[in-house]
Design an enzyme around this catalytic site. Structure first.
Site, PDB file in Angstrom:
ATOM      1  N   ASN A   1      -0.533  -7.095   9.154  1.00 49.36           N
ATOM      2  CA  ASN A   1       0.926  -7.215   9.087  1.00 49.36           C
ATOM      3  C   ASN A   1       1.556  -5.893   9.516  1.00 49.36           C
ATOM      4  OD1 ASN A   1       3.594  -7.783   8.486  1.00 49.36           O
ATOM      5  ND2 ASN A   1       3.335  -7.591   6.279  1.00 49.36           N
TER       6      ASN A   1
ATOM      7  N   GLU B   1      -1.053  -9.911  -3.269  1.00 49.51           N
ATOM      8  CA  GLU B   1      -0.709  -8.512  -3.029  1.00 49.51           C
ATOM      9  C   GLU B   1       0.007  -7.958  -4.258  1.00 49.51           C
ATOM     10  OE1 GLU B   1       0.027  -7.455   1.470  1.00 49.51           O
ATOM     11  OE2 GLU B   1       1.667  -8.649   0.690  1.00 49.51           O
TER      12      GLU B   1
ATOM     13  N   GLY C   1      -1.830  -3.854   5.728  1.00 44.29           N
ATOM     14  CA  GLY C   1      -0.557  -3.275   6.135  1.00 44.29           C
ATOM     15  C   GLY C   1      -0.748  -2.064   7.024  1.00 44.29           C
TER      16      GLY C   1
ATOM     17  N   GLY D   1       1.800  -0.268   0.273  1.00 41.08           N
ATOM     18  CA  GLY D   1       2.341   0.930   0.903  1.00 41.08           C
ATOM     19  C   GLY D   1       2.353   2.159   0.025  1.00 41.08           C
TER      20      GLY D   1
ATOM     21  N   LYS E   1       4.659  -5.278   9.951  1.00 40.37           N
ATOM     22  CA  LYS E   1       6.008  -5.094   9.398  1.00 40.37           C
ATOM     23  C   LYS E   1       6.965  -4.654  10.518  1.00 40.37           C
ATOM     24  CE  LYS E   1       3.905  -4.202   4.949  1.00 40.37           C
ATOM     25  NZ  LYS E   1       3.979  -3.510   3.647  1.00 40.37           N
TER      26      LYS E   1
ATOM     27  N   HIS F   1       6.440 -12.883   1.386  1.00 41.76           N
ATOM     28  CA  HIS F   1       5.972 -11.504   1.210  1.00 41.76           C
ATOM     29  C   HIS F   1       6.891 -10.789   0.228  1.00 41.76           C
ATOM     30  CE1 HIS F   1       5.026  -7.299   2.089  1.00 41.76           C
ATOM     31  NE2 HIS F   1       3.881  -7.736   2.578  1.00 41.76           N
TER      32      HIS F   1
ATOM     33  N   GLU G   1       8.228  -7.978   0.130  1.00 39.93           N
ATOM     34  CA  GLU G   1       9.386  -7.297   0.718  1.00 39.93           C
ATOM     35  C   GLU G   1      10.486  -8.291   1.063  1.00 39.93           C
ATOM     36  OE1 GLU G   1       6.470  -3.829   2.448  1.00 39.93           O
ATOM     37  OE2 GLU G   1       7.307  -5.305   3.829  1.00 39.93           O
TER      38      GLU G   1
ATOM     39  N   SER H   1      -2.704  -2.064   0.316  1.00 39.89           N
ATOM     40  CA  SER H   1      -3.379  -0.820   0.694  1.00 39.89           C
ATOM     41  C   SER H   1      -4.873  -1.005   0.946  1.00 39.89           C
ATOM     42  CB  SER H   1      -3.145   0.269  -0.364  1.00 39.89           C
ATOM     43  OG  SER H   1      -1.766   0.597  -0.434  1.00 39.89           O
TER      44      SER H   1
END
Length: 249
Positions: A9, A166, A232, A172, A11, A94, A96, A211
């Site tokens: 991903n 996740e 990520g 992150g 992003k 997700h 986010e 991560s």
């Protein structure tokens, strides 16, 4: 046997140069025969990625999609548009998207249905915050997110879903759930799915995100209920992503 999937991903990162670098590296990369690998770039790079990945094992994914097939939705992208670019997977829910853009469980469900409608495999993302983990609510939070969607699907629809766990506190941040922590949640998800159907629980793929990197991937992927990774930051580095893919063999 569940086929491992390593999904990158990107992003809101990437460039045409990075797309080309991945295409070149994976055109000659030695990957495990039983592995599937996919890159989820930002929308503007889908065309370039489709061309660059044509002679590679890399599939294309999208980071989200609008529930509607067309219409007055400025700035949005629909499932039929993604299919035109050869997109095979789409993330839905997700963390986010849930946190920054306030997507509700119902909106996540609508996006998942939109993906299924055009034969795109939805990757349903679930996970708990640090406060929820510290309060001992990890499984209740995660299984609520899983259950909200899966309970509203028919048996044939459920079989087409991939679930990515996740932990929000590990995305992150450089922090990663231990293999044992990740396995505990994955086993809980699989046990919950068995309430619908034992065959569904045995066959549905569960990915770990948060991560995952070249250094910890092998140990995470060795867990019995982890069938791949949603990667990520490490997916923006050709060598790291390749190493993660190779560790899934």
């Amino acid at each position: 046997m569940r086929t491992p999937l390593i999904a990158g991903n990107w992003k809101m990162n990437g460039s045409t140069e990075l797309v080309e670098a991945f295409g070149q590296a994976f055109s000659s990369a030695a990957l495990p025969n039983s592995l599937e690998a996919a890159i989820f770039p930002p929308y503007p790079y889908l065309g370039a990625a489709r061309a660059a990945f044509a002679e590679t094992p890399l599939a294309l994914g999208a980071q989200t999609l609008n529930p509607h097939p067309a219409g007055a939705h400025t700035g949005e992208v629909s499932g039929p548009m993604l299919r035109e670019f050869g997109v095979q997977y789409a993330l839905v829910g997700h963390s986010e998207r849930r946190q920054l853009y306030r997507e509700s469980d119902e909106q996540v469900h609508e996006r998942l249905l939109a993906a299924l409608e055009v034969d795109i495999v939805p990757v349903l993302c679930v996970g708990e915050s640090l406060a929820e983990r510290d309060a001992g609510n990890t499984l209740s939070v995660v299984l609520h997110q899983v259950g909200y969607v899966m309970s509203r699907l028919g048996p044939a629809q459920r079989e087409r879903v991939i679930i990515a766990y996740e932990p929000v506190w590990a995305i992150g941040t450089g922090r990663t759930a231990t293999p044992e922590q990740a396995q505990e949640v994955m086993a809980g998800i699989r046990a919950y799915l068995s309430e619908f159907d034992r065959g569904l629980a045995d066959g549905l793929r569960l990915l770990y995100g948060g991560s995952m990197n070249a250094g910890n991937a092998a140990e995470l992927l060795a867990q019995p209920d982890i069938d791949g990774g949603l990667v990520g930051g490490a997916s923006l580095k050709v060598d790291d992503f390749l190493a993660i893919c190779q560790s899934a063999g």
